[in-house]
Design a protein around this motif. Structure first.
Motif, PDB file in Angstrom:
ATOM      1  N   ARG A  21      10.474   1.775   3.912  1.00 15.57           N
ATOM      2  CA  ARG A  21       9.978   2.125   5.249  1.00 15.57           C
ATOM      3  C   ARG A  21      10.887   1.515   6.317  1.00 15.57           C
ATOM      4  NH1 ARG A  21       4.257   0.666   2.744  1.00 15.57           N
ATOM      5  NH2 ARG A  21       3.483   2.748   2.330  1.00 15.57           N
ATOM      6  N   ARG A  46       0.826  -1.211   0.000  1.00 15.52           N
ATOM      7  CA  ARG A  46       0.000   0.000   0.000  1.00 15.52           C
ATOM      8  C   ARG A  46       0.860   1.260   0.000  1.00 15.52           C
ATOM      9  NH1 ARG A  46      -0.913   4.256   2.199  1.00 15.52           N
ATOM     10  NH2 ARG A  46       0.650   3.751   3.760  1.00 15.52           N
ATOM     11  N   ALA A  47       0.543   2.157  -0.886  1.00 17.46           N
ATOM     12  CA  ALA A  47       1.280   3.419  -0.968  1.00 17.46           C
ATOM     13  C   ALA A  47       0.322   4.513  -1.392  1.00 17.46           C
ATOM     14  CB  ALA A  47       2.411   3.295  -1.984  1.00 17.46           C
ATOM     15  N   SER A  48       0.554   5.698  -0.885  1.00 15.94           N
ATOM     16  CA  SER A  48      -0.284   6.834  -1.267  1.00 15.94           C
ATOM     17  C   SER A  48       0.026   7.230  -2.707  1.00 15.94           C
ATOM     18  CB  SER A  48       0.004   8.026  -0.352  1.00 15.94           C
ATOM     19  OG  SER A  48      -0.184   7.667   0.986  1.00 15.94           O
ATOM     20  N   LEU A  65      -5.154   8.707  -1.680  1.00 15.52           N
ATOM     21  CA  LEU A  65      -4.305   9.571  -0.858  1.00 15.52           C
ATOM     22  C   LEU A  65      -5.149  10.147   0.264  1.00 15.52           C
ATOM     23  CD1 LEU A  65      -1.350  11.226  -0.966  1.00 15.52           C
ATOM     24  CD2 LEU A  65      -2.975  13.083  -1.152  1.00 15.52           C
ATOM     25  N   TRP A  66      -4.645   9.970   1.485  1.00 18.01           N
ATOM     26  CA  TRP A  66      -5.291  10.555   2.678  1.00 18.01           C
ATOM     27  C   TRP A  66      -4.767  11.974   2.791  1.00 18.01           C
ATOM     28  CZ3 TRP A  66      -4.993   7.667   8.075  1.00 18.01           C
ATOM     29  CH2 TRP A  66      -5.531   8.473   9.073  1.00 18.01           C
ATOM     30  N   SER A  67      -5.638  12.971   2.677  1.00 16.00           N
ATOM     31  CA  SER A  67      -5.146  14.338   2.789  1.00 16.00           C
ATOM     32  C   SER A  67      -5.825  15.031   3.970  1.00 16.00           C
ATOM     33  CB  SER A  67      -5.368  15.113   1.492  1.00 16.00           C
ATOM     34  OG  SER A  67      -6.668  15.590   1.432  1.00 16.00           O
ATOM     35  N   SER A  68      -5.138  16.051   4.461  1.00 17.87           N
ATOM     36  CA  SER A  68      -5.625  16.771   5.648  1.00 17.87           C
ATOM     37  C   SER A  68      -6.694  17.774   5.254  1.00 17.87           C
ATOM     38  CB  SER A  68      -4.472  17.541   6.296  1.00 17.87           C
ATOM     39  OG  SER A  68      -3.411  16.677   6.554  1.00 17.87           O
ATOM     40  N   ARG A 128       7.814   1.513  -1.351  1.00 16.32           N
ATOM     41  CA  ARG A 128       8.242   2.431  -0.302  1.00 16.32           C
ATOM     42  C   ARG A 128       9.382   1.829   0.517  1.00 16.32           C
ATOM     43  NH1 ARG A 128       5.648   5.554  -3.049  1.00 16.32           N
ATOM     44  NH2 ARG A 128       3.904   6.812  -2.291  1.00 16.32           N
TER      45      ARG A 128
HETATM   46  C1  LIG Z   1      -3.362  12.378   9.213  1.00 19.55           C
HETATM   47  C2  LIG Z   1      -2.710  12.352   7.848  1.00 19.55           C
HETATM   48  C3  LIG Z   1      -2.791  13.481   7.063  1.00 19.55           C
HETATM   49  C4  LIG Z   1      -2.205  13.494   5.790  1.00 19.55           C
HETATM   50  N1  LIG Z   1      -2.317  14.621   5.030  1.00 19.55           N
HETATM   51  C5  LIG Z   1      -1.751  14.649   3.798  1.00 19.55           C
HETATM   52  C6  LIG Z   1      -1.879  15.800   2.984  1.00 19.55           C
HETATM   53  O1  LIG Z   1      -2.520  16.781   3.353  1.00 19.55           O
HETATM   54  N2  LIG Z   1      -1.277  15.790   1.782  1.00 19.55           N
HETATM   55  C7  LIG Z   1      -0.582  14.703   1.333  1.00 19.55           C
HETATM   56  O2  LIG Z   1      -0.039  14.765   0.232  1.00 19.55           O
HETATM   57  N3  LIG Z   1      -0.479  13.576   2.061  1.00 19.55           N
HETATM   58  C8  LIG Z   1      -1.049  13.525   3.285  1.00 19.55           C
HETATM   59  N4  LIG Z   1      -0.975  12.380   4.041  1.00 19.55           N
HETATM   60  C9  LIG Z   1      -0.388  11.169   3.436  1.00 19.55           C
HETATM   61  C10 LIG Z   1       1.043  11.058   3.785  1.00 19.55           C
HETATM   62  O3  LIG Z   1       1.729  12.130   3.244  1.00 19.55           O
HETATM   63  C11 LIG Z   1       1.593   9.712   3.295  1.00 19.55           C
HETATM   64  O4  LIG Z   1       0.926   8.669   3.941  1.00 19.55           O
HETATM   65  C12 LIG Z   1       3.072   9.667   3.586  1.00 19.55           C
HETATM   66  O5  LIG Z   1       3.754  10.475   2.665  1.00 19.55           O
HETATM   67  C13 LIG Z   1       3.639   8.281   3.517  1.00 19.55           C
HETATM   68  O6  LIG Z   1       3.454   7.730   2.226  1.00 19.55           O
HETATM   69  P1  LIG Z   1       2.768   6.304   2.031  1.00 19.55           P
HETATM   70  O7  LIG Z   1       1.345   6.428   2.486  1.00 19.55           O
HETATM   71  O8  LIG Z   1       2.899   6.014   0.583  1.00 19.55           O
HETATM   72  O9  LIG Z   1       3.526   5.339   2.883  1.00 19.55           O
HETATM   73  C14 LIG Z   1      -1.534  12.339   5.312  1.00 19.55           C
HETATM   74  C15 LIG Z   1      -1.476  11.202   6.128  1.00 19.55           C
HETATM   75  C16 LIG Z   1      -2.054  11.202   7.378  1.00 19.55           C
HETATM   76  C17 LIG Z   1      -1.986   9.971   8.238  1.00 19.55           C
END
Ligand SMILES: Cc1cc2nc3c(=O)[nH]c(=O)nc-3n(C[C@H](O)[C@H](O)[C@H](O)COP(=O)(O)O)c2cc1C
Length: 184
Positions: free
Chosen positions: A175, A13-15, A133-136, A173
């Motif tokens: 990690r 899993r990767a964003s 992608l989880w974004s804030s 990734r």
């Molecule tokens: C609470 C939370 C908020 C996040 N907000 C953002 C965001 O606003 N923009 C973004 O590009 N990624 C965001 N992410 C995703 C992370 O950037 C991403 O999970 C991280 O770079 C690690 O990459 P991976 O998920 O591929 O392992 C967020 C992740 C979490 C848990």
């Protein structure tokens, strides 16, 4: 599924944000993804998960609602303009919020539960071969987002999940292995 398969899925899993905007995600797939979140633990069975699925025009309407708050907060005009259209970057955006609790502790525990639920969703998304992608959420716009999504006032925004079909492979990734303090 055996542990090796599950482990491989978790680590694969990767964003990703290179998503085909025009390719829909079937409704039953979205439902199965969201349903995975209810399997996360929740303390005292508070069932704190709140989810809205933005598709089509609602993504732009949501962006407008967020942008008007940003504008009223005096934020940089470029960022405000970007907010108007940014939720259109994926065919589906899941808005995920958590119910407030009856105490600060319960509110925090509800948030942990919903965050765990999001990870369940991300793993389902990976299993479907989709990208997310989880974004804030934008700060200060919670009540407008709650209103737009039909969530009760006071719901806590936990994340906006962009969801769709990826247009390129995400590289594996690197990690770090967690440090574990083994105690006997
Ligand atoms: C609470 C939370 C908020 C996040 N907000 C953002 C965001 O606003 N923009 C973004 O590009 N990624 C965001 N992410 C995703 C992370 O950037 C991403 O999970 C991280 O770079 C690690 O990459 P991976 O998920 O591929 O392992 C967020 C992740 C979490 C848990």
């Amino acid at each position: 599924m055996n542990p090796d398969d599950l482990e491989a899925l978790i680590h694969r899993r990767a964003s990703g944000m290179t998503i085909d905007r025009a390719r829909e995600v079937p409704r039953d797939v979205v439902e199965r993804i969201v349903n995975a979140a209810v399997a996360a633990p929740n303390h005292r069975k508070t069932r704190p998960l709140r989810v809205a699925v933005l598709q089509g025009e609602s993504r732009l309407g949501f962006g407008e609602a967020v942008a008007s708050v940003m504008s009223a907060q005096g934020e940089d005009e470029n960022r405000v303009e970007k907010a108007r259209t940014k939720y259109g970057r994926a065919p589906v955006v899941l808005v995920v919020a958590s119910a407030p609790g009856e105490s600060d502790l319960e509110t925090a525990e509800n948030e942990y539960s919903v965050a765990a639920g999001i990870q369940n969703m991300l793993l389902m998304i990976e299993a479907f071969g989709l990208t997310a992608l989880w974004s804030s959420p934008v700060k200060g716009a919670e009540e407008e987002m709650n209103g737009f999504c039909g969530f009760p006032t006071g719901s806590r925004m936990i994340g906006l999940i962009y969801l769709g079909h990826g247009t390129r492979e995400t590289p594996p990734r690197d990690r770090p292995v967690p440090e574990i303090n083994w105690l006997n």
